[in-house]
Design a protein around this motif. Sequence first.
Motif, PDB file in Angstrom:
ATOM      1  N   THR A 159       0.839  -1.196   0.000  1.00 14.23           N
ATOM      2  CA  THR A 159       0.000   0.000   0.000  1.00 14.23           C
ATOM      3  C   THR A 159       0.875   1.248   0.000  1.00 14.23           C
ATOM      4  O   THR A 159       1.961   1.248   0.605  1.00 14.23           O
ATOM      5  CB  THR A 159      -0.946   0.010   1.222  1.00 14.23           C
ATOM      6  OG1 THR A 159      -1.845   1.111   1.125  1.00 14.23           O
ATOM      7  CG2 THR A 159      -0.204   0.083   2.538  1.00 14.23           C
TER       8      THR A 159
ATOM      9  N   ILE B 252      -6.360   2.014   2.791  1.00 11.89           N
ATOM     10  CA  ILE B 252      -6.240   0.593   2.436  1.00 11.89           C
ATOM     11  C   ILE B 252      -5.876  -0.210   3.675  1.00 11.89           C
ATOM     12  O   ILE B 252      -6.493  -1.244   3.968  1.00 11.89           O
ATOM     13  CB  ILE B 252      -5.171   0.407   1.338  1.00 11.89           C
ATOM     14  CG1 ILE B 252      -5.721   0.829  -0.025  1.00 11.89           C
ATOM     15  CG2 ILE B 252      -4.674  -1.034   1.284  1.00 11.89           C
ATOM     16  CD1 ILE B 252      -4.709   0.782  -1.157  1.00 11.89           C
TER      17      ILE B 252
ATOM     18  N   PHE C  98      -8.299  -3.062   5.578  1.00 15.78           N
ATOM     19  CA  PHE C  98      -7.813  -4.439   5.601  1.00 15.78           C
ATOM     20  C   PHE C  98      -7.599  -4.917   7.033  1.00 15.78           C
ATOM     21  O   PHE C  98      -8.023  -6.010   7.406  1.00 15.78           O
ATOM     22  CB  PHE C  98      -6.504  -4.515   4.809  1.00 15.78           C
ATOM     23  CG  PHE C  98      -6.115  -5.916   4.411  1.00 15.78           C
ATOM     24  CD1 PHE C  98      -6.888  -6.631   3.516  1.00 15.78           C
ATOM     25  CD2 PHE C  98      -4.963  -6.505   4.909  1.00 15.78           C
ATOM     26  CE1 PHE C  98      -6.527  -7.923   3.121  1.00 15.78           C
ATOM     27  CE2 PHE C  98      -4.591  -7.785   4.533  1.00 15.78           C
ATOM     28  CZ  PHE C  98      -5.382  -8.508   3.633  1.00 15.78           C
TER      29      PHE C  98
ATOM     30  N   GLY D 200      -3.306  -5.850  -2.524  1.00 12.38           N
ATOM     31  CA  GLY D 200      -3.221  -4.403  -2.447  1.00 12.38           C
ATOM     32  C   GLY D 200      -2.723  -3.674  -3.672  1.00 12.38           C
ATOM     33  O   GLY D 200      -2.992  -4.067  -4.798  1.00 12.38           O
TER      34      GLY D 200
ATOM     35  N   HIS E 136     -10.855  -3.061   0.671  1.00  6.83           N
ATOM     36  CA  HIS E 136      -9.885  -3.948   1.310  1.00  6.83           C
ATOM     37  C   HIS E 136     -10.467  -4.651   2.525  1.00  6.83           C
ATOM     38  O   HIS E 136     -10.031  -5.765   2.859  1.00  6.83           O
ATOM     39  CB  HIS E 136      -8.606  -3.178   1.644  1.00  6.83           C
ATOM     40  CG  HIS E 136      -7.757  -2.951   0.435  1.00  6.83           C
ATOM     41  ND1 HIS E 136      -8.041  -1.970  -0.495  1.00  6.83           N
ATOM     42  CD2 HIS E 136      -6.680  -3.626  -0.046  1.00  6.83           C
ATOM     43  CE1 HIS E 136      -7.154  -2.029  -1.476  1.00  6.83           C
ATOM     44  NE2 HIS E 136      -6.325  -3.019  -1.233  1.00  6.83           N
TER      45      HIS E 136
END
Length: 419
Positions: free
Chosen positions: A39, A52, A56, A104, A314
């Motif tokens: 990322t 991101i 996630f 990613g 994500h």
Amino acid sequence: MDRRRFVKTSAALGGLALSGSMRNALAQSSTPIKIGLLTPLTGVVASGGKEIAEGFNLYWNQVGHKVAGRDIQIITEDDGSTPDIALQKARKLVEQEKVDFLVGDLLANTGLAVAEYVKGNGVPYFIPVIAADDLTQRKRIPNVIRVAGYTASQMPRPLADWAFKKKGMRKIITISQDYAFGHEQCGGFAQVFTELGGTIVAQYWTPLNTQDFSPYLAQIQSANPDAVFAMQTGADATRLIQQWDNFGLKGKIPLLGAQNFTDQSVIRTLGDESEGIITSAHFAEGSTLPATKKFVTDYEALYKHLPSLYGFAHYSAAMWIAQAITAVHGNVADRPAFLDAVRKVVLTNSPFGNAISLDAYGNPIYDIYIRQVVKRPDGHFWNVPLETYPKVSQFWTYKPEEYMKQPSYSRTFQGIKKS
């Protein structure tokens, strides 16, 4: 039999009983599944890169970093917003950290660099944001899969249909950033709109980091189209929306946009000038669907802002991956079986709100929402769904084999049907 001989013989038999996949699974159960998250934490899109990581990690935190009896270890690397660094970090994650798979990246050029790398080694690579059409079309790589991702041209097509059929729009101007993502989003819109009978009056291509949109706005005002379709991201989107309002066009010419145009990463920095803009996307944070509401509430409570494309995609990707890990009982080392499980996932109860699955090319089929920017009672703005187009694939209503015979969208090919 001598006790020592009995123990030795039993151990040998036990070794035979645990041979093959059973022994492999037992060995794996004591080690974590390593996930390499790429990322951009520095560079031009660092703010999106942070989100991101937020999305996630939120999911894995919620499940206690454990799936199918195995611990989950996230190893995050900054791709620096550049292809060279992304490739360097991908190699580090795979060859030094020995991650089981990669997830990613944000920018298409970084994603394409990593995709080319894994093409040669078979490492699974999951791309929730990288939207380059051909990664799941003409240049498909079997181990590169868009879990919770999308193709750039996929999202604007329902908006073109809605504009022509539901709003009676016939003449539209497009204004887009001049690179592949912009070409593809505009192409998806322009092809459908003109095939229905509409006219693309003009297409303006703007350099990245355009500071002054007034020359384009003057031409738009003079042409007086039925609407404008804008494909701008980040600071360019912010500036265009502000200058559209300052130029006096708000309320006079309808402003439509690709999903990134009114993403939370843009509109959370704006005020009333963003209200009323219409876009189409696979996610609407203002939806009343229970799964969407729960995710948005949880995300906002933890991070103190509404989720952007980068965060919700994500988070959903983590859900998708966890479901596949469960299906193979944690044995992600068997890559063919794991990738097959990923392809077979039907994702339910996710932020998207409705069941999601992959097509035969590794791209999700979504319900796509026609969304409008609306002010909440607390003064924040979000995207609220007006209408839903169910089960939209990356190929719209086209036959995949026929569709892929046409060139990829570019500045010179927009799929525009001449009247």
